[in-house]
Design a protein around this motif. Structure first.
Motif, mmCIF file in Angstrom:
data_model
loop_
_atom_site.group_PDB
_atom_site.id
_atom_site.type_symbol
_atom_site.label_atom_id
_atom_site.label_comp_id
_atom_site.label_asym_id
_atom_site.label_seq_id
_atom_site.Cartn_x
_atom_site.Cartn_y
_atom_site.Cartn_z
ATOM 1 N N ASP A 1 0.858 -1.153 -0.177
ATOM 2 C CA ASP A 1 -0.022 0.009 -0.069
ATOM 3 C C ASP A 1 0.932 1.332 -0.061
ATOM 4 O OD1 ASP A 1 0.795 -0.602 2.530
ATOM 5 O OD2 ASP A 1 -0.587 0.441 3.586
ATOM 6 N N ASP A 4 -7.509 -6.210 -5.537
ATOM 7 C CA ASP A 4 -8.996 -5.606 -5.185
ATOM 8 C C ASP A 4 -9.419 -5.151 -6.530
ATOM 9 O OD1 ASP A 4 -10.153 -5.773 -2.318
ATOM 10 O OD2 ASP A 4 -8.061 -5.762 -2.432
ATOM 11 N N ASP A 5 -10.501 -5.104 -7.162
ATOM 12 C CA ASP A 5 -10.996 -4.696 -8.439
ATOM 13 C C ASP A 5 -12.389 -3.752 -7.909
ATOM 14 O OD1 ASP A 5 -10.768 -5.062 -11.368
ATOM 15 O OD2 ASP A 5 -12.633 -4.874 -11.066
ATOM 16 N N TYR A 6 -12.092 -2.581 -8.612
ATOM 17 C CA TYR A 6 -13.363 -1.481 -8.409
ATOM 18 C C TYR A 6 -14.063 -1.440 -9.813
ATOM 19 C CZ TYR A 6 -11.517 -1.052 -3.819
ATOM 20 O OH TYR A 6 -10.870 -1.405 -2.419
ATOM 21 N N HIS A 29 -17.216 -3.659 -6.166
ATOM 22 C CA HIS A 29 -16.299 -4.025 -5.667
ATOM 23 C C HIS A 29 -15.835 -5.565 -5.483
ATOM 24 C CE1 HIS A 29 -13.501 -4.338 -1.927
ATOM 25 N NE2 HIS A 29 -12.647 -4.393 -2.919
ATOM 26 N N LEU A 30 -14.762 -6.096 -6.032
ATOM 27 C CA LEU A 30 -14.669 -7.552 -6.029
ATOM 28 C C LEU A 30 -13.275 -7.617 -5.099
ATOM 29 C CD1 LEU A 30 -15.462 -10.561 -7.031
ATOM 30 C CD2 LEU A 30 -13.636 -10.147 -8.875
ATOM 31 N N PRO A 31 -13.439 -7.991 -4.144
ATOM 32 C CA PRO A 31 -12.321 -8.184 -3.005
ATOM 33 C C PRO A 31 -11.288 -9.551 -3.718
ATOM 34 C CG PRO A 31 -14.181 -8.272 -1.928
ATOM 35 C CD PRO A 31 -14.787 -8.400 -3.270
ATOM 36 N N ARG A 32 -10.215 -9.177 -3.314
ATOM 37 C CA ARG A 32 -9.083 -10.277 -4.188
ATOM 38 C C ARG A 32 -9.469 -11.519 -3.267
ATOM 39 N NH1 ARG A 32 -3.078 -9.890 -1.640
ATOM 40 N NH2 ARG A 32 -3.582 -10.204 0.818
ATOM 41 N N HIS A 42 -11.926 -13.497 -4.471
ATOM 42 C CA HIS A 42 -13.382 -13.740 -4.491
ATOM 43 C C HIS A 42 -13.654 -13.942 -6.041
ATOM 44 C CE1 HIS A 42 -13.519 -12.341 -0.434
ATOM 45 N NE2 HIS A 42 -14.794 -12.788 -0.316
ATOM 46 N N ALA A 79 -7.803 -1.400 -10.379
ATOM 47 C CA ALA A 79 -7.205 -2.537 -9.527
ATOM 48 C C ALA A 79 -6.049 -2.257 -8.821
ATOM 49 C CB ALA A 79 -7.021 -3.779 -10.244
ATOM 50 N N ARG A 80 -6.163 -2.676 -7.321
ATOM 51 C CA ARG A 80 -5.089 -2.485 -6.643
ATOM 52 C C ARG A 80 -4.307 -3.824 -6.164
ATOM 53 N NH1 ARG A 80 -6.110 1.272 -1.417
ATOM 54 N NH2 ARG A 80 -5.334 2.779 -3.090
ATOM 55 N N GLY A 81 -3.128 -3.905 -5.944
ATOM 56 C CA GLY A 81 -2.695 -5.285 -5.617
ATOM 57 C C GLY A 81 -1.405 -5.611 -6.506
#
Length: 242
Positions: free
Chosen positions: A48, A146-148, A176-179, A181, A197-199
């Motif tokens: 982060d 995580d995908d928004y 929002h699709l949490p990582r 999932h 997407a962040r990760g």
């Protein structure tokens, strides 16, 4: 003569590895695996630090772009608003943004087909506009990020078992699709979205490219996807943006 041949056979016979060497090799491999796992876990706790974009801010920008559009389905106007806003907000010295909105690439992933315009790509983040005027559906994929999904035009539907009711996301909403999932999703009829997407982004690439080798054989789109993504990641690394 027979003794000479026996001597030669004895000399040329390869030495059998000892049990001790076998266990040493596997112990070293296990140690390297543990070290790699430890480093990856540590990096996951500090990733982060390299985030520049923010999901809440991007959601507000998407909503503002929808409100400013002269028509509800004017995706070109919305994209222009988003890119202009981001370019004014984030200095070029800190983050690289691709302002060439003509760089659309056909994409097939998880069975869903659409096109994407890559606005930003780095090791820990990406921001794209993804969609199609035709509609499509497929599998979200299992990701380490995580995908928004900020809906700009149209609707996205989603199915998340064991919940047996359809999720519906319209313009101005965010899915929002949490990582870790997975869901089935459908971009009903014409739909475009600002996807953030962040990760660990490189780990998402196999999902995005696998269909090229297993079904579409669209190596031209693969080339442009790799070219643009690689160019943007390198451009951000040169700025110190991981």
């Amino acid at each position: 003569m027979a003794a000479t041949k026996a001597k030669q056979n004895t000399q040329t016979r390869p030495a059998e590895p000892s049990a001790g060497n076998f266990f040493v090799r596997w112990a070293l491999r296990a140690a390297w695996a543990v070290l790699a796992f430890t480093v990856c876990r540590w990096l996951d706790t500090v990733k982060d630090r390299w985030y520049v974009l923010d999901p809440d801010t991007l959601h507000q920008v998407a909503q503002a772009a929808i409100a400013a559009a002269p028509a509800p389905d004017d995706i070109n106007s919305m994209i222009s608003y988003i890119v202009s806003n981001l370019s004014a907000t984030y200095p070029a010295s800190a983050v690289a943004l691709n302002t060439n909105s003509s760089e659309w690439v056909l994409s097939n992933a998880g069975g869903a087909t659409g096109a994407m315009y890559i606005i930003h790509a780095s090791v820990t983040e990406y921001l794209i506009v993804f969609g199609t005027p035709l509609g499509t559906e497929g599998h979200t994929g299992l990701h380490t990020a995580d995908d928004y999904f900020n809906i700009l035009v149209g609707e996205q539907w989603a199915f998340n078992p064991p919940e047996l009711e359809m999720e519906r996301y319209g313009p101005g909403s965010v899915h929002h699709l949490p990582r870790g999932h997975v869901k089935q999703y459908k971009m009903h009829e014409g739909c475009f979205a600002l996807e953030y997407a962040r990760g660990w982004i490189p780990l998402m690439l196999p999902f995005g490219l696998a269909d090229v080798f297993s079904s579409t054989l669209d190596y031209w789109s693969l080339y442009h996807t790799v070219r643009v993504t690689g160019r943007e990641i390198i451009s951000n690394l040169l700025r110190g943006k991981i």
